[in-house]
Enzyme design. Sequence first.
Site: not given
Ligand code: NFK
Length: 263
Positions: A123, A203, A235
Amino acid sequence: MTATFNTPQEMPYGPAHPLQVLDLYRQCSDPDAYWVTFIHGGAWSDPEMTKSGGHPLIRSLLPKYPRLNAASINYRLSPHPRYPSNGNAAKHPDHIDDVRLALSFLQERYSMRREKTVLVGHSAGAYMAFQVDAGCGAAAAVVVGIGGVYHLGRLVEEYADYEGFVERAFGGGWRQVDAEGLAEVEDGGKGGGRVVLVHSSQDELLSFGQSRYWAGVLRGRGRVVKEVYGAMGNHNEAPKGTELVGVVEAELEELEMESAKGN
Ligand SMILES: N[C@@H](CC(=O)c1ccccc1NC=O)C(=O)O
Protein backbone atom coordinates in the site's frame (compact mmCIF):
# COMPACT_ATOMS: atom_id res chain seq x y z
CA MET A 1 17.64 -21.62 15.05
CA THR A 2 13.89 -21.96 15.36
CA ALA A 3 13.79 -19.01 17.69
CA THR A 4 15.15 -16.80 14.90
CA PHE A 5 12.06 -17.46 12.80
CA ASN A 6 9.66 -16.35 15.47
CA THR A 7 11.40 -13.73 17.52
CA PRO A 8 12.99 -10.91 15.64
CA GLN A 9 15.32 -8.49 17.33
CA GLU A 10 13.86 -5.00 17.55
CA MET A 11 16.61 -2.57 16.61
CA PRO A 12 16.54 1.23 16.70
CA TYR A 13 17.94 2.62 13.44
CA GLY A 14 17.55 6.33 14.19
CA PRO A 15 17.98 8.56 17.17
CA ALA A 16 14.91 10.76 17.06
CA HIS A 17 11.71 8.76 17.58
CA PRO A 18 10.41 5.48 19.03
CA LEU A 19 8.97 4.54 15.62
CA GLN A 20 12.50 4.53 14.16
CA VAL A 21 12.88 0.82 14.83
CA LEU A 22 12.96 -2.27 12.70
CA ASP A 23 12.52 -5.96 13.31
CA LEU A 24 15.58 -7.90 12.30
CA TYR A 25 15.52 -11.60 11.48
CA ARG A 26 19.14 -12.53 10.92
CA GLN A 27 19.92 -16.20 10.47
CA CYS A 28 22.86 -15.89 8.06
CA SER A 29 25.90 -13.74 8.75
CA ASP A 30 27.47 -14.36 5.33
CA PRO A 31 27.90 -11.07 3.41
CA ASP A 32 26.33 -12.84 0.42
CA ALA A 33 23.11 -13.49 2.35
CA TYR A 34 19.80 -12.74 0.68
CA TRP A 35 17.42 -10.22 2.24
CA VAL A 36 13.68 -9.64 2.18
CA THR A 37 12.84 -6.21 3.56
CA PHE A 38 9.23 -5.20 4.22
CA ILE A 39 7.69 -1.69 4.34
CA HIS A 40 4.19 -1.72 5.86
CA GLY A 41 1.18 0.31 4.69
CA GLY A 42 -1.59 2.17 6.51
CA ALA A 43 -1.93 5.44 4.59
CA TRP A 44 1.23 6.90 6.21
CA SER A 45 -0.77 7.32 9.42
CA ASP A 46 -2.69 4.31 10.77
CA PRO A 47 -0.99 3.33 14.04
CA GLU A 48 -2.56 -0.13 13.85
CA MET A 49 -0.45 -0.94 10.80
CA THR A 50 3.12 -1.66 11.82
CA LYS A 51 6.21 -3.68 11.03
CA SER A 52 4.42 -6.76 12.38
CA GLY A 53 2.43 -6.77 9.10
CA GLY A 54 5.56 -8.24 7.48
CA HIS A 55 5.98 -11.08 9.96
CA PRO A 56 3.75 -13.70 8.29
CA LEU A 57 5.60 -13.33 4.97
CA ILE A 58 9.01 -13.38 6.62
CA ARG A 59 8.21 -16.31 8.88
CA SER A 60 7.02 -18.36 5.91
CA LEU A 61 10.22 -17.68 3.97
CA LEU A 62 12.99 -18.01 6.56
CA PRO A 63 12.74 -21.75 7.28
CA LYS A 64 12.94 -22.53 3.55
CA TYR A 65 16.00 -20.36 2.83
CA PRO A 66 18.82 -20.75 5.34
CA ARG A 67 20.79 -18.05 3.51
CA LEU A 68 17.98 -15.49 3.87
CA ASN A 69 17.78 -12.64 6.36
CA ALA A 70 14.81 -10.32 6.70
CA ALA A 71 13.74 -7.04 8.19
CA SER A 72 10.48 -5.17 8.65
CA ILE A 73 10.59 -1.41 9.13
CA ASN A 74 8.57 1.01 11.26
CA TYR A 75 8.72 4.69 10.34
CA ARG A 76 7.29 7.91 11.76
CA LEU A 77 3.59 8.38 11.04
CA SER A 78 1.34 11.33 10.30
CA PRO A 79 -1.66 12.31 12.45
CA HIS A 80 -4.71 10.05 12.16
CA PRO A 81 -8.28 11.27 12.79
CA ARG A 82 -9.25 8.18 14.84
CA TYR A 83 -6.26 8.70 17.13
CA PRO A 84 -6.18 12.48 17.62
CA SER A 85 -3.89 12.47 20.62
CA ASN A 86 -1.34 9.77 19.77
CA GLY A 87 1.32 12.42 19.16
CA ASN A 88 2.18 11.29 15.63
CA ALA A 89 3.07 14.41 13.67
CA ALA A 90 5.27 13.29 10.79
CA LYS A 91 5.02 15.02 7.42
CA HIS A 92 6.64 14.13 4.12
CA PRO A 93 9.58 13.55 3.80
CA ASP A 94 9.82 12.15 7.35
CA HIS A 95 8.35 8.74 6.40
CA ILE A 96 10.61 8.17 3.43
CA ASP A 97 13.65 9.66 5.22
CA ASP A 98 13.13 7.01 7.91
CA VAL A 99 12.80 4.19 5.39
CA ARG A 100 16.00 5.29 3.66
CA LEU A 101 17.79 5.53 7.01
CA ALA A 102 16.62 2.04 7.95
CA LEU A 103 17.85 0.59 4.64
CA SER A 104 21.24 2.32 5.02
CA PHE A 105 21.46 0.95 8.55
CA LEU A 106 20.90 -2.58 7.23
CA GLN A 107 23.42 -2.06 4.44
CA GLU A 108 26.11 -0.62 6.70
CA ARG A 109 25.61 -2.67 9.82
CA TYR A 110 24.66 -6.04 8.31
CA SER A 111 26.12 -5.84 4.79
CA MET A 112 22.71 -6.06 3.13
CA ARG A 113 23.49 -5.77 -0.58
CA ARG A 114 21.24 -4.42 -3.28
CA GLU A 115 21.88 -7.35 -5.63
CA LYS A 116 20.65 -9.73 -2.92
CA THR A 117 17.65 -7.77 -1.74
CA VAL A 118 13.94 -8.15 -2.45
CA LEU A 119 12.18 -5.01 -1.21
CA VAL A 120 8.48 -5.59 -0.49
CA GLY A 121 6.06 -2.72 0.12
CA HIS A 122 2.36 -2.84 0.95
CA SER A 123 0.00 0.00 0.00
CA ALA A 124 1.69 3.27 1.08
CA GLY A 125 4.77 1.11 1.70
CA ALA A 126 4.80 0.25 -2.01
CA TYR A 127 4.86 3.97 -2.84
CA MET A 128 7.87 4.28 -0.56
CA ALA A 129 9.61 1.26 -2.05
CA PHE A 130 9.58 3.06 -5.41
CA GLN A 131 10.64 6.38 -3.87
CA VAL A 132 13.71 4.54 -2.63
CA ASP A 133 14.14 2.96 -6.05
CA ALA A 134 13.97 6.38 -7.70
CA GLY A 135 16.27 8.11 -5.27
CA CYS A 136 19.28 5.83 -5.26
CA GLY A 137 19.35 3.79 -8.41
CA ALA A 138 18.48 0.14 -8.16
CA ALA A 139 17.40 0.03 -4.52
CA ALA A 140 17.01 -3.69 -4.69
CA ALA A 141 17.43 -6.43 -7.26
CA VAL A 142 13.68 -6.89 -7.06
CA VAL A 143 10.92 -4.55 -5.86
CA VAL A 144 7.56 -6.18 -5.03
CA GLY A 145 4.54 -3.93 -4.50
CA ILE A 146 1.34 -5.40 -3.06
CA GLY A 147 -1.94 -3.49 -3.03
CA GLY A 148 0.20 -0.52 -3.84
CA VAL A 149 -0.32 3.22 -4.13
CA TYR A 150 1.91 4.47 -6.94
CA HIS A 151 0.46 7.84 -7.94
CA LEU A 152 -1.22 10.21 -5.46
CA GLY A 153 -2.87 12.38 -8.13
CA ARG A 154 -4.54 9.40 -9.77
CA LEU A 155 -5.47 8.01 -6.36
CA VAL A 156 -7.35 11.16 -5.35
CA GLU A 157 -8.94 11.40 -8.79
CA GLU A 158 -10.36 7.89 -8.36
CA TYR A 159 -11.15 8.20 -4.63
CA ALA A 160 -11.84 11.80 -3.56
CA ASP A 161 -12.19 10.60 0.06
CA TYR A 162 -8.51 9.73 0.21
CA GLU A 163 -7.38 13.33 -0.21
CA GLY A 164 -7.56 13.76 3.57
CA PHE A 165 -4.86 11.23 4.37
CA VAL A 166 -2.76 12.31 1.41
CA GLU A 167 -2.83 15.89 2.64
CA ARG A 168 -2.12 14.93 6.25
CA ALA A 169 0.93 12.96 5.09
CA PHE A 170 2.25 15.28 2.37
CA GLY A 171 0.76 18.72 3.10
CA GLY A 172 -0.76 21.09 0.57
CA GLY A 173 2.02 20.54 -1.98
CA TRP A 174 1.26 16.83 -2.33
CA ARG A 175 0.78 17.00 -6.10
CA GLN A 176 4.49 17.70 -6.53
CA VAL A 177 5.54 14.44 -4.94
CA ASP A 178 4.45 12.16 -7.78
CA ALA A 179 6.45 14.27 -10.21
CA GLU A 180 9.66 13.75 -8.22
CA GLY A 181 9.25 9.99 -8.15
CA LEU A 182 8.25 9.78 -11.79
CA ALA A 183 11.19 11.91 -12.93
CA GLU A 184 13.69 9.77 -11.09
CA VAL A 185 12.34 6.27 -11.47
CA GLU A 186 15.26 4.08 -12.42
CA ASP A 187 15.78 3.00 -16.01
CA GLY A 188 15.95 -0.73 -16.70
CA GLY A 189 18.90 -0.19 -19.02
CA LYS A 190 20.84 1.50 -16.20
CA GLY A 191 20.45 -1.29 -13.70
CA GLY A 192 16.91 -0.77 -12.41
CA GLY A 193 15.77 -4.03 -10.88
CA ARG A 194 12.91 -6.37 -11.68
CA VAL A 195 9.47 -5.50 -10.43
CA VAL A 196 6.44 -7.55 -9.41
CA LEU A 197 3.15 -5.74 -8.85
CA VAL A 198 0.71 -7.88 -6.89
CA HIS A 199 -2.92 -6.87 -6.38
CA SER A 200 -5.84 -8.79 -4.94
CA SER A 201 -9.17 -8.71 -6.78
CA GLN A 202 -10.77 -8.65 -3.30
CA ASP A 203 -8.98 -5.43 -2.30
CA GLU A 204 -11.80 -3.22 -1.00
CA LEU A 205 -9.71 -0.06 -0.78
CA LEU A 206 -7.88 0.05 -4.12
CA SER A 207 -8.81 -1.05 -7.63
CA PHE A 208 -6.25 -2.50 -10.06
CA GLY A 209 -5.93 1.03 -11.52
CA GLN A 210 -2.80 2.02 -9.59
CA SER A 211 -0.94 -1.22 -10.34
CA ARG A 212 -1.88 -1.21 -14.03
CA TYR A 213 -0.81 2.41 -14.41
CA TRP A 214 2.49 1.84 -12.65
CA ALA A 215 3.28 -1.30 -14.65
CA GLY A 216 2.92 0.80 -17.81
CA VAL A 217 5.20 3.56 -16.51
CA LEU A 218 7.90 1.10 -15.49
CA ARG A 219 7.78 -0.84 -18.75
CA GLY A 220 8.14 2.49 -20.54
CA ARG A 221 11.41 2.86 -18.62
CA GLY A 222 12.62 -0.51 -19.79
CA ARG A 223 11.99 -2.27 -16.49
CA VAL A 224 11.00 -5.95 -16.40
CA VAL A 225 7.57 -6.01 -14.74
CA LYS A 226 5.34 -8.91 -13.76
CA GLU A 227 1.74 -8.25 -12.75
CA VAL A 228 0.00 -10.75 -10.48
CA TYR A 229 -3.74 -10.27 -10.11
CA GLY A 230 -6.02 -12.75 -8.38
CA ALA A 231 -8.14 -13.44 -5.33
CA MET A 232 -5.75 -12.96 -2.39
CA GLY A 233 -8.06 -11.58 0.29
CA ASN A 234 -8.83 -8.01 1.22
CA HIS A 235 -6.42 -5.08 1.30
CA ASN A 236 -4.86 -5.98 4.63
CA GLU A 237 -5.05 -9.77 4.26
CA ALA A 238 -3.22 -9.96 0.93
CA PRO A 239 0.27 -9.21 2.31
CA LYS A 240 -0.18 -12.02 4.84
CA GLY A 241 -1.28 -14.60 2.28
CA THR A 242 0.42 -17.55 0.62
CA GLU A 243 0.30 -15.95 -2.86
CA LEU A 244 2.77 -13.24 -1.84
CA VAL A 245 5.01 -15.88 -0.27
CA GLY A 246 5.03 -17.71 -3.63
CA VAL A 247 5.86 -14.52 -5.53
CA VAL A 248 8.81 -13.70 -3.28
CA GLU A 249 10.05 -17.31 -3.35
CA ALA A 250 10.08 -17.28 -7.14
CA GLU A 251 12.13 -14.07 -7.10
CA LEU A 252 14.59 -15.45 -4.55
CA GLU A 253 15.03 -18.55 -6.69
CA GLU A 254 15.67 -16.40 -9.74
CA LEU A 255 18.29 -14.42 -7.81
CA GLU A 256 19.97 -17.66 -6.74
CA MET A 257 20.03 -18.88 -10.34
CA GLU A 258 21.49 -15.60 -11.56
CA SER A 259 24.19 -15.69 -8.91
CA ALA A 260 25.04 -19.34 -9.76
CA LYS A 261 25.44 -18.34 -13.43
CA GLY A 262 27.66 -15.41 -12.49
CA ASN A 263 30.08 -17.63 -10.51
N1 NFK B 1 -6.11 1.72 7.47
C1 NFK B 1 -6.12 3.12 7.10
C2 NFK B 1 -6.57 3.31 5.67
C3 NFK B 1 -5.58 2.81 4.70
O1 NFK B 1 -4.58 2.25 5.07
C4 NFK B 1 -5.82 3.02 3.28
C5 NFK B 1 -7.10 3.41 2.85
C6 NFK B 1 -7.32 3.60 1.50
C7 NFK B 1 -6.31 3.38 0.58
C8 NFK B 1 -5.06 2.98 0.99
C9 NFK B 1 -4.83 2.81 2.35
N2 NFK B 1 -3.58 2.45 2.82
C10 NFK B 1 -2.41 2.59 2.19
O2 NFK B 1 -1.36 2.49 2.78
C11 NFK B 1 -7.01 3.92 8.02
O3 NFK B 1 -7.85 3.33 8.68
O4 NFK B 1 -6.84 5.12 8.04
